[in-house]
Design a protein around this motif. Sequence first.
Motif, PDB file in Angstrom:
ATOM      1  N   ALA A  35      42.153  65.229  29.242  1.00 12.62           N
ATOM      2  CA  ALA A  35      40.721  65.494  29.111  1.00 12.62           C
ATOM      3  C   ALA A  35      40.506  66.190  27.777  1.00 12.62           C
ATOM      4  O   ALA A  35      41.366  66.942  27.305  1.00 12.62           O
ATOM      5  N   TYR A  37      37.223  67.848  25.056  1.00  7.10           N
ATOM      6  CA  TYR A  37      35.805  68.105  24.843  1.00  7.10           C
ATOM      7  C   TYR A  37      35.232  67.024  23.931  1.00  7.10           C
ATOM      8  O   TYR A  37      35.852  66.660  22.933  1.00  7.10           O
ATOM      9  N   PRO A  38      34.055  66.504  24.255  1.00  6.04           N
ATOM     10  CA  PRO A  38      33.450  65.475  23.398  1.00  6.04           C
ATOM     11  C   PRO A  38      33.158  66.005  21.993  1.00  6.04           C
ATOM     12  O   PRO A  38      32.959  67.201  21.792  1.00  6.04           O
ATOM     13  N   ASP A  42      37.531  65.897  20.417  1.00  3.73           N
ATOM     14  CA  ASP A  42      37.971  64.519  20.613  1.00  3.73           C
ATOM     15  C   ASP A  42      38.489  63.946  19.293  1.00  3.73           C
ATOM     16  O   ASP A  42      39.600  63.380  19.218  1.00  3.73           O
ATOM     17  N   GLU A  64      39.969  61.449  27.804  1.00  2.00           N
ATOM     18  CA  GLU A  64      38.763  61.339  28.635  1.00  2.00           C
ATOM     19  C   GLU A  64      37.805  62.424  28.160  1.00  2.00           C
ATOM     20  O   GLU A  64      37.985  63.607  28.481  1.00  2.00           O
ATOM     21  N   PRO A  65      36.792  62.083  27.361  1.00  2.00           N
ATOM     22  CA  PRO A  65      35.881  63.104  26.839  1.00  2.00           C
ATOM     23  C   PRO A  65      34.989  63.693  27.942  1.00  2.00           C
ATOM     24  O   PRO A  65      34.148  63.007  28.512  1.00  2.00           O
ATOM     25  N   LEU A  66      35.191  64.973  28.227  1.00  2.00           N
ATOM     26  CA  LEU A  66      34.439  65.674  29.263  1.00  2.00           C
ATOM     27  C   LEU A  66      34.346  67.151  28.907  1.00  2.00           C
ATOM     28  O   LEU A  66      35.345  67.758  28.499  1.00  2.00           O
ATOM     29  N   PHE A  67      33.170  67.741  29.070  1.00  3.83           N
ATOM     30  CA  PHE A  67      33.078  69.185  28.961  1.00  3.83           C
ATOM     31  C   PHE A  67      33.835  69.823  30.124  1.00  3.83           C
ATOM     32  O   PHE A  67      34.118  69.178  31.140  1.00  3.83           O
ATOM     33  N   ASP A  70      32.563  69.580  33.648  1.00 10.87           N
ATOM     34  CA  ASP A  70      32.622  68.205  34.138  1.00 10.87           C
ATOM     35  C   ASP A  70      34.048  67.796  34.514  1.00 10.87           C
ATOM     36  O   ASP A  70      34.246  66.982  35.426  1.00 10.87           O
ATOM     37  N   GLN A  71      35.027  68.358  33.826  1.00 14.70           N
ATOM     38  CA  GLN A  71      36.422  68.108  34.207  1.00 14.70           C
ATOM     39  C   GLN A  71      36.689  68.633  35.623  1.00 14.70           C
ATOM     40  O   GLN A  71      37.311  67.950  36.445  1.00 14.70           O
ATOM     41  N   LYS A  74      34.895  66.411  38.180  1.00 13.09           N
ATOM     42  CA  LYS A  74      35.542  65.112  38.359  1.00 13.09           C
ATOM     43  C   LYS A  74      36.828  65.252  39.154  1.00 13.09           C
ATOM     44  O   LYS A  74      37.122  64.423  40.022  1.00 13.09           O
ATOM     45  N   THR A 168      27.758  75.708  28.698  1.00 14.30           N
ATOM     46  CA  THR A 168      29.020  75.824  27.979  1.00 14.30           C
ATOM     47  C   THR A 168      29.456  77.276  27.969  1.00 14.30           C
ATOM     48  O   THR A 168      28.653  78.192  28.212  1.00 14.30           O
TER      49      THR A 168
END
Length: 341
Positions: A35, A37-38, A42, A64-67, A70-71, A74, A168
């Motif tokens: 994972a 961060y976008p 990334d 896998e771009p995710l803040f 969100d990680q 998911k 954030t």
Amino acid sequence: MTTLNRRALLGAGLGAAALPFLPRAAYAAGSVTGAVYPGGWDEALRAVLTPALKQAHNVDASYEPLFAVDQIAKARASRGVAPFDVFVLDPGPRVQGIDLNLYEPFDASKLSNRAKLPSGYADQYGAGVAAQVVGIAYNPKKLPKPAGWRDLFKPEYASRLGLTGFGTTFGTVSLIEMAKVFGGSETDVEPLFTELRKILPQVAAVAQPAAMPGLFQQGQIDVMYTNTYTVSLLKSRGVDIEFALPETGGVAFGTTMHIAKGAKNMEQAYQYIDTMISTGVQSGLAQAPFFFVPVNTEVTPGPDVPMRSIADLSKFVTHDWAKINPLRARWIDRFNREMAK
């Protein structure tokens, strides 16, 4: 702060051609999914970590771009099937992951670069891989240097302010620090909302955190709260921007990596994290155009970072995420309801 424990960490570009030679280890061929961060993270990991991992271990990395929040979401929704092999998290989501048992037990002895981390930067849950310093960014051609958080509520600053919420870590800690100067605390942000309501009609923009750098670059805002990484990145692109440490102190926190529960590529996950903290990768990430704050003790932070070594992080303001986490979801919801313009 030198101890990484269950509740807190720190308490608190170069391409492949520029990396030092790393011997190939053909026996460990495979792949790993991390994972990330976008945006800048990334881009940075694809440019620096990916080729280093391939060269050192013949392992391919995908992302896998995710803040961070969100990680965690998911992973919780995956019903025991790891959606990726490695998390990258800030302190609040890190604690959530521990409480939710989302990580594999971590064996720091498997990291060949462990000795290059300060004491306490690896534990039974994961390892520190970067640090962040948070303060106020401003356009020096448009505004005088702000002395601290309270200045953002003055008309000349509020009218040029980019406002973002608690979604954030940098947003959360900045808003908490604002609450403190008006009599609030880590667990009481009511004074913040009182003051925000007063300036909201003047505020230049209210937007998602990922939008803030673009708004600043376009001149739609001239002051925002953010980290040194974002400031250095924008400055490298020719944007008129400077970083100010608030008079109450800059905020620091660590970013960690953790192996996801049920990860399919355990050996490669350790190699991924080990390569991330290696001197070559940390040096590459610390330089233009990425400007990460390194945790490897052999690497010196870049000139725009207000510290000369990772040990200096102990001088910065830190937060107790065990107290913040239970309140944060309500703060996020309230900010979105009350501050959306």
